[in-house]
Design an enzyme around this catalytic site. Sequence first.
Site, PDB file in Angstrom:
ATOM      1  N   ASP A   1     -33.716 -52.201 -15.005  1.00 16.16           N
ATOM      2  CA  ASP A   1     -33.012 -53.262 -15.735  1.00 16.16           C
ATOM      3  C   ASP A   1     -33.663 -54.618 -15.450  1.00 16.16           C
ATOM      4  OD1 ASP A   1     -31.779 -54.547 -13.388  1.00 16.16           O
ATOM      5  OD2 ASP A   1     -30.492 -52.781 -13.271  1.00 16.16           O
TER       6      ASP A   1
ATOM      7  N   THR B   1     -30.133 -48.099  -2.303  1.00 15.99           N
ATOM      8  CA  THR B   1     -30.974 -46.960  -2.713  1.00 15.99           C
ATOM      9  C   THR B   1     -30.683 -45.769  -1.819  1.00 15.99           C
ATOM     10  OG1 THR B   1     -33.234 -46.129  -3.018  1.00 15.99           O
ATOM     11  CG2 THR B   1     -32.951 -47.865  -1.360  1.00 15.99           C
TER      12      THR B   1
ATOM     13  N   ASN C   1     -25.697 -50.630   2.241  1.00 17.27           N
ATOM     14  CA  ASN C   1     -25.313 -49.491   1.409  1.00 17.27           C
ATOM     15  C   ASN C   1     -24.006 -48.934   1.986  1.00 17.27           C
ATOM     16  OD1 ASN C   1     -25.163 -46.891   0.145  1.00 17.27           O
ATOM     17  ND2 ASN C   1     -27.386 -46.867  -0.096  1.00 17.27           N
ATOM     18  N   PRO C   2     -22.985 -48.746   1.158  1.00 13.61           N
ATOM     19  CA  PRO C   2     -21.736 -48.182   1.686  1.00 13.61           C
ATOM     20  C   PRO C   2     -21.940 -46.815   2.339  1.00 13.61           C
ATOM     21  CG  PRO C   2     -21.396 -49.017  -0.537  1.00 13.61           C
ATOM     22  CD  PRO C   2     -22.877 -49.076  -0.266  1.00 13.61           C
TER      23      PRO C   2
ATOM     24  N   HIS D   1     -40.686 -48.619 -10.839  1.00 18.57           N
ATOM     25  CA  HIS D   1     -40.406 -47.565 -11.821  1.00 18.57           C
ATOM     26  C   HIS D   1     -40.385 -48.094 -13.252  1.00 18.57           C
ATOM     27  CE1 HIS D   1     -38.493 -44.893  -8.458  1.00 18.57           C
ATOM     28  NE2 HIS D   1     -39.809 -44.813  -8.488  1.00 18.57           N
TER      29      HIS D   1
ATOM     30  N   CYS E   1     -47.296 -47.420 -32.611  1.00 20.25           N
ATOM     31  CA  CYS E   1     -48.202 -48.349 -31.922  1.00 20.25           C
ATOM     32  C   CYS E   1     -49.115 -49.036 -32.931  1.00 20.25           C
ATOM     33  CB  CYS E   1     -49.026 -47.564 -30.908  1.00 20.25           C
ATOM     34  SG  CYS E   1     -50.349 -48.524 -30.166  1.00 20.25           S
TER      35      CYS E   1
END
Length: 253
Positions: free
Chosen positions: A105, A196, A221-222, A120, A156
């Site tokens: 995002d 992550t 991180n939880p 990524h 393209c």
Amino acid sequence: MTAPQADAVACRLRDARRVAVLGGAGLSAGSGIPTFRGGGDSLWSRFDPMRLATPEAWQADPALVWAWYRWRMALVAAAVPNAGHRAIAALAAHVALRVVTQNVDDLHERAGSRDVVHVHGRLGALRCADCSELHAAALAPLVPADVPERLPPERCTRCGGAVRPGVVWFGEALADEAWDAAVAAMACDVLLVVGTSGQVQPAASLARIAASRGAWVVEINPERGGLSGDADLHWPVPADEALPAVVDALGGA
Ligand code: BJW
Ligand code: ZN
């Protein structure tokens, strides 16, 4: 009163010359973007990654893959950065900061972070499946009105090939430029590993690289995950709670 972990992280940051963030899907969870793994509405608990996020899936059924990514783009376009993204952008006023994200995002950029390394790829960076030419709209932020117009994509303009999402699927190599920038960012004094699970290679190896070069590593991180063993401190709270507390402990934005 700030959490003791916020003070501990702020203390390390004050002494650091170079700081890096290694982020994942948990950072955007507070913006309503589903994570990949885990319960609830996680993506891989609802969808088969082998049918949607591999080159073989694209070959077999590009329309299905496009439909899924179009839905993901619409989710992102409707989302806004959360307090975690904003705190990371604010941290750059205090320390020399590099942001490396596995997220596709654009919420870091919309929160004000510059030069974010997307290992990524990016949902918005459409590119040709054959010649890799970037699609014209590649660098524009995702906005709701654009999503229906952009898709299904044109061919393209250079070679006539099919235009695909500019993300890294399972079995594909990460772009050299992004990977090299990510490894370079791991030459830091403090690494914040945020949201992550640490299950996907080679991105997960970045924390070990930083630790082996002497970085102090905090995992926000939880849950404990694949990178907890590389962390000096595990701080089990959501990113949009922990990161603003760190900025506060440093003395505000
Ligand atoms: C919160 C929170 C809150 C919740 N606050 N936290 C070695 C061993 C085994 C396998 C391999 C290996 N090396 C390579 C592989 C294969 C594969 C792999 O790693 N597989 C494993 C899963 C088994 N890797 C690859 O295929 C990679 N390519 C490769 O290795 O190429 C080699 C090659 C070389 C030369 C030529 C050709 C090939 C590519 C990997 C690409 C990954 N792609 C995806 C999809 C991207 C596109 C898209 O978005 O559709 O990337 S998969 C998915 O996982 C996505 C993510 O970036 C990535 C990581 O996920 P992340 O960010 O960690 O999210 P989650 O959901 O896993 O975790 C969220 C966490 O947040 C949880 O811990 C929560 O607790 C936490 N959380 N709320 C803070 N509020
Ligand atoms: Zn092309």
